[in-house]
Structure formats: structure tokens, C-alpha cells
Design a protein around this motif. Sequence first.
Motif, PDB file in Angstrom:
ATOM      1  N   TYR A 172     -12.931  -6.197   5.487  1.00 30.50           N
ATOM      2  CA  TYR A 172     -11.656  -6.897   5.606  1.00 30.50           C
ATOM      3  C   TYR A 172     -10.921  -6.435   6.867  1.00 30.50           C
ATOM      4  CZ  TYR A 172     -12.760  -7.688   0.700  1.00 30.50           C
ATOM      5  OH  TYR A 172     -13.408  -8.027  -0.464  1.00 30.50           O
ATOM      6  N   ASP A 173     -10.026  -7.281   7.338  1.00 32.88           N
ATOM      7  CA  ASP A 173      -9.186  -6.949   8.488  1.00 32.88           C
ATOM      8  C   ASP A 173      -7.976  -6.173   7.975  1.00 32.88           C
ATOM      9  OD1 ASP A 173      -7.850  -6.764  10.868  1.00 32.88           O
ATOM     10  OD2 ASP A 173      -7.278  -8.878  10.966  1.00 32.88           O
ATOM     11  N   THR A 174      -8.204  -4.918   7.645  1.00 30.38           N
ATOM     12  CA  THR A 174      -7.168  -4.094   7.016  1.00 30.38           C
ATOM     13  C   THR A 174      -6.152  -3.646   8.048  1.00 30.38           C
ATOM     14  OG1 THR A 174      -8.777  -3.301   5.393  1.00 30.38           O
ATOM     15  CG2 THR A 174      -6.734  -2.051   5.624  1.00 30.38           C
ATOM     16  N   ARG A 175      -4.873  -3.938   7.774  1.00 32.96           N
ATOM     17  CA  ARG A 175      -3.795  -3.589   8.694  1.00 32.96           C
ATOM     18  C   ARG A 175      -2.975  -2.393   8.213  1.00 32.96           C
ATOM     19  NH1 ARG A 175      -2.766  -7.920  12.174  1.00 32.96           N
ATOM     20  NH2 ARG A 175      -4.743  -9.045  12.437  1.00 32.96           N
ATOM     21  N   GLY A 176      -3.198  -1.954   6.976  1.00 35.20           N
ATOM     22  CA  GLY A 176      -2.452  -0.816   6.472  1.00 35.20           C
ATOM     23  C   GLY A 176      -2.893  -0.453   5.075  1.00 35.20           C
ATOM     24  N   LEU A 177      -2.643   0.813   4.695  1.00 36.50           N
ATOM     25  CA  LEU A 177      -3.034   1.319   3.389  1.00 36.50           C
ATOM     26  C   LEU A 177      -1.941   2.259   2.889  1.00 36.50           C
ATOM     27  CD1 LEU A 177      -5.159   1.854   1.132  1.00 36.50           C
ATOM     28  CD2 LEU A 177      -6.150   3.600   2.626  1.00 36.50           C
ATOM     29  N   TYR A 178      -1.562   2.077   1.637  1.00 36.36           N
ATOM     30  CA  TYR A 178      -0.491   2.868   1.029  1.00 36.36           C
ATOM     31  C   TYR A 178      -0.948   3.246  -0.371  1.00 36.36           C
ATOM     32  CZ  TYR A 178       4.243   3.640  -1.002  1.00 36.36           C
ATOM     33  OH  TYR A 178       5.351   4.145  -1.636  1.00 36.36           O
ATOM     34  N   THR A 179      -1.106   4.558  -0.630  1.00 41.89           N
ATOM     35  CA  THR A 179      -1.618   5.003  -1.931  1.00 41.89           C
ATOM     36  C   THR A 179      -0.631   5.962  -2.583  1.00 41.89           C
ATOM     37  OG1 THR A 179      -2.873   6.817  -0.884  1.00 41.89           O
ATOM     38  CG2 THR A 179      -4.014   4.725  -1.225  1.00 41.89           C
ATOM     39  N   LEU A 180      -0.617   5.931  -3.917  1.00 42.98           N
ATOM     40  CA  LEU A 180       0.270   6.794  -4.696  1.00 42.98           C
ATOM     41  C   LEU A 180      -0.544   7.506  -5.768  1.00 42.98           C
ATOM     42  CD1 LEU A 180       1.657   3.629  -4.494  1.00 42.98           C
ATOM     43  CD2 LEU A 180       3.662   5.024  -4.908  1.00 42.98           C
ATOM     44  N   GLY A 181      -0.585   8.830  -5.724  1.00 43.59           N
ATOM     45  CA  GLY A 181      -1.294   9.598  -6.740  1.00 43.59           C
ATOM     46  C   GLY A 181      -2.767   9.246  -6.853  1.00 43.59           C
ATOM     47  N   ALA A 182      -3.413   8.982  -5.726  1.00 45.85           N
ATOM     48  CA  ALA A 182      -4.803   8.519  -5.744  1.00 45.85           C
ATOM     49  C   ALA A 182      -5.781   9.655  -5.454  1.00 45.85           C
ATOM     50  CB  ALA A 182      -4.995   7.405  -4.716  1.00 45.85           C
ATOM     51  N   PRO A 183      -6.904   9.738  -6.190  1.00 45.78           N
ATOM     52  CA  PRO A 183      -7.943  10.732  -5.895  1.00 45.78           C
ATOM     53  C   PRO A 183      -8.851  10.243  -4.775  1.00 45.78           C
ATOM     54  CG  PRO A 183      -8.551   9.481  -7.837  1.00 45.78           C
ATOM     55  CD  PRO A 183      -7.206   8.958  -7.406  1.00 45.78           C
TER      56      PRO A 183
END
Length: 483
Positions: A357-368
Motif C-alpha cells: 500500500y501507499d502508506t503515508r503514516g502510521l499511528y499505534t497505541l499499546g501495540a506489540p
Amino acid sequence: MAGDLVIGGGGSIAVATSELFEDARRLGELRALLSECHRQLVVIDRVVGVAQLNDLASPASALAAERAIDDASAALSRAAPVAEGLHLALIASADAYGIGESLAEQLAQDLAGRFGAMLGLFLPAIALELLPEILGIGAGVALGIALLPPEKREALFQTLPQWLRSKSVMLTDPRVVQLVRLMVMSADDFGGGLFKLPPDLVHAIGDEGLGLVGLATSSTVVVGIAGSRGVLAETAVSVTRAGATVPVTRAETYSDRAARVPQGAAQVRIDRYSQPGEPDRFEVYVGGTRDFSLEPGSEPWDMTSNMNAVAGREAGSYRAVAAAMADAGVTPSSPVLFTGYSQGGLIAAELAASGDYDTRGLYTLGAPAAQVEVPSSIPWVALEHTDDIVPAVGGSWASADPVLVRRQLFDDRPVSTEALFPAHQLAGYRETAALVDASHETRVVSALAGFDRFGEGTTRVDSTLYRGVREVASADPDRRSGG
């Protein structure tokens, strides 16, 4: 303090509290302001010379003003370098702390790995020595439970979850969380010891050395053994829309995105951004684990997906999100921004790292998700509570370098006993997201600006919820729990 954010990563070695970075920013602004005031006073002093002062009606007052200007100019010329020095000192302290923290983590992991290898090497002999006592204790406990009247035995099992929740204080201790992280990272060393490999060889090929084996290798072994016994075995999944598509506003803050992570029956939310003359853009929100049982049921957001995802395999929840994205109209060229909580954050990171995918950003919360190799070109902001044990099972941050925002949720307040892992609850991460929004730290501000540019020019946003289901004949649709 529970409100303190510790920010690191994002291509910088600096690690410090949000307040320290804010103080450094203000000192930098103060230095610029003092320098500007000094420049303006110098200009005024040059324009109004001695000849002009003598022509004034009150030359004595004018001369006093001239001396005051000189004194102020001298004070400003001294103050500006002091402010600059303090600014640089704060930044240097953040750099030094970051280096120290990194070295301490590397040393702790190295020691844990070596201890794990030695424990694996000698465990069979230790276990054989203690086996009679272990079996005796186990048999005694089992017999005692079996001899209880049925109503008391049932009451015992009913109170067990409550008893476990009462121990949440221990599981929420940051020292326990860090111990779990080290244990997870030394699992491959322990396995090497069990197979009688030389400790130096185990160390050389493990995470602390060449990285040929690690957490994914250990998880693959566990999944393989469990799968042969009918648990943690992946299945086919299907995805359906969980309601009508509805118009919404676009997300603008970290809090907005945290609030859009689905928690009910639906596990995926996809917001389509329409922009005139541009291809549609998509924000994908992925929820956390719903089912904590080991045997696959109808829920793809389960421990089977968790273990397979950590092992680097294509989990059922991963395939469900990919299917939902295809249904929403996401193509390999569609700009996408991922947000995920808990297992959803792990899946979001793997989707971003896939290159599909053409990923433009990633935001994770409490992720392993610490072991997921997300390209550095993708802006990534990761929120972790230092008293949350779930991110720790993802190991140490060695494969990626996101803007890592950490906070101890239960620093100055009692630990909640309403959940087994209270620091992992989404409500707590939403609270932390609001604190990140209030921070002026350069890295979090820059990342959010990039997220905001993703939605610039949007004229319409349509949101759709999706529900994934495992296609298992023996699935029990009622076996679910939140998380």
C-alpha cells in the motif's frame, strides 16, 4: 507524574520528558527574542547620537536615557548567550539520557540473553530434580479442588477472574513490564540452550548478535507446536460491512484518531477521503484483541492471530483488514494512513511494512509491534504505557525507529482492578493521546502536521465499519472478551 510524557526516537537520539523539550523550545525562543531586542536597541542608539541629545530641551534626561539604553543593550548582549547556553544544555542532556538509556537497554538484553541460554542448557537437569515435588504439589491441588462440593468448586472458578484482577497491581509494575520484555527477547536464547547449542553461538546468531533468530523464530516454533495440537491454527476469514456508510468529519488530532478505533462487534473502520481531481484517500482504524482463548473460534481478533502476527505469519486479522480495505476501494496506489490499537496496532504496522500500500503514516497505541520492520520513510508515532505489559510482549525496539511516546499511566494514582491489564485499556491511551496533542515537542508536532496534510483539500469523508469472522465449523460465536 502521570501526565509526564517521555519522547524519543524518530531519527533522534534525544530522549526526555515533554516538559524538558518544551523548556528547551522556550529558551530557544527567548534567545531569539533577546537578540532581536538587542539589535533594535543598537539601531536606536546609533540613530540618536550625542549631537541630537544636546539639541533637546532636557539634555540631562536624554543623557540618562542614553545610559539606560547602553546598560540594557549590555544586559541583553549577556542574556542572549546565557539563554542559548541553557537551550543547548537541555538538548545535550536529552541526547545524553537517550544514549544512556539505549546502552542500558542493550546491556540488560545482552545479560538476559546469556542468562536465558544458560537456563535452557541446565533446565532439563533442574526440572528432573524437581519433578517429584512439582507433580506432588500439582496432584495435591487438583485432588483438593476435585473433593470440593460442586457448588464451592463452581464458586471457586467464578471468583478466579476477580482474584486475577486483584493482582493487576503487580502486572502493572513497570519493572515487571520490563522483565517481560527481556524474557520475550531472550526466548530464542533459551531455546538454543535447550538444544545444547554453545552459549556463545546462541548469542552470536540471536538478537544481540547477527539477528538470524529472534522473537519471530521463537513464536514460529510455538505456533507450529501448538498448531499440531489443534490450537493457534489459522483458518479462512470472511468480512462483511457492519452497517451503512455514514458521512463524518476528517480526523485532525491524535485524540481524534484514538477515538475512532472500533471497540464493538466491528473490528475495522475505514474513512474514505474524497478530494476534487485527486484519487480517494483512506484512513484505516484497526481495533484490539476480542478473544483471548487459544483455540480458534469465530473471532479473528484472537490469540491465534496475535501469535501468528508476532511470528511474522499472515494472521486472520491481517487478512480480514486487507479484505475490508479491498471492499472499501483501497488499491495499491491509494494513499493510506493506518491507526491501530493493541493487536490492531501490530496488524497496522505489518500492513504498513508490507509494501502493498501507499502508506503515508502510521499511528499505534499499546501495540506489540516493536519487531516490525516499518520503513523509516513512513512517519510512525507509537504510544506506549510503561506499565502496560502488552507492548512488552512485542519485544524491544530494534527493527524500527518511530517517534516513541511513553507514559506511566498509574504513576500518581491507584492501579485500577477493573481489568487484568488496566494500563492497556483504550480509555487510558485516549487520555495519553490528548496529552500528546497538547505537547509542543518538535517530533510529535511534525508527525501530526504530516497526518494533517494527508486530509488537506478533502470535501467529503465517508466512514464504514467492517466485521471479520473466522470460517470455523466448531466456532463458538459467544466466546468473546474485550481488549
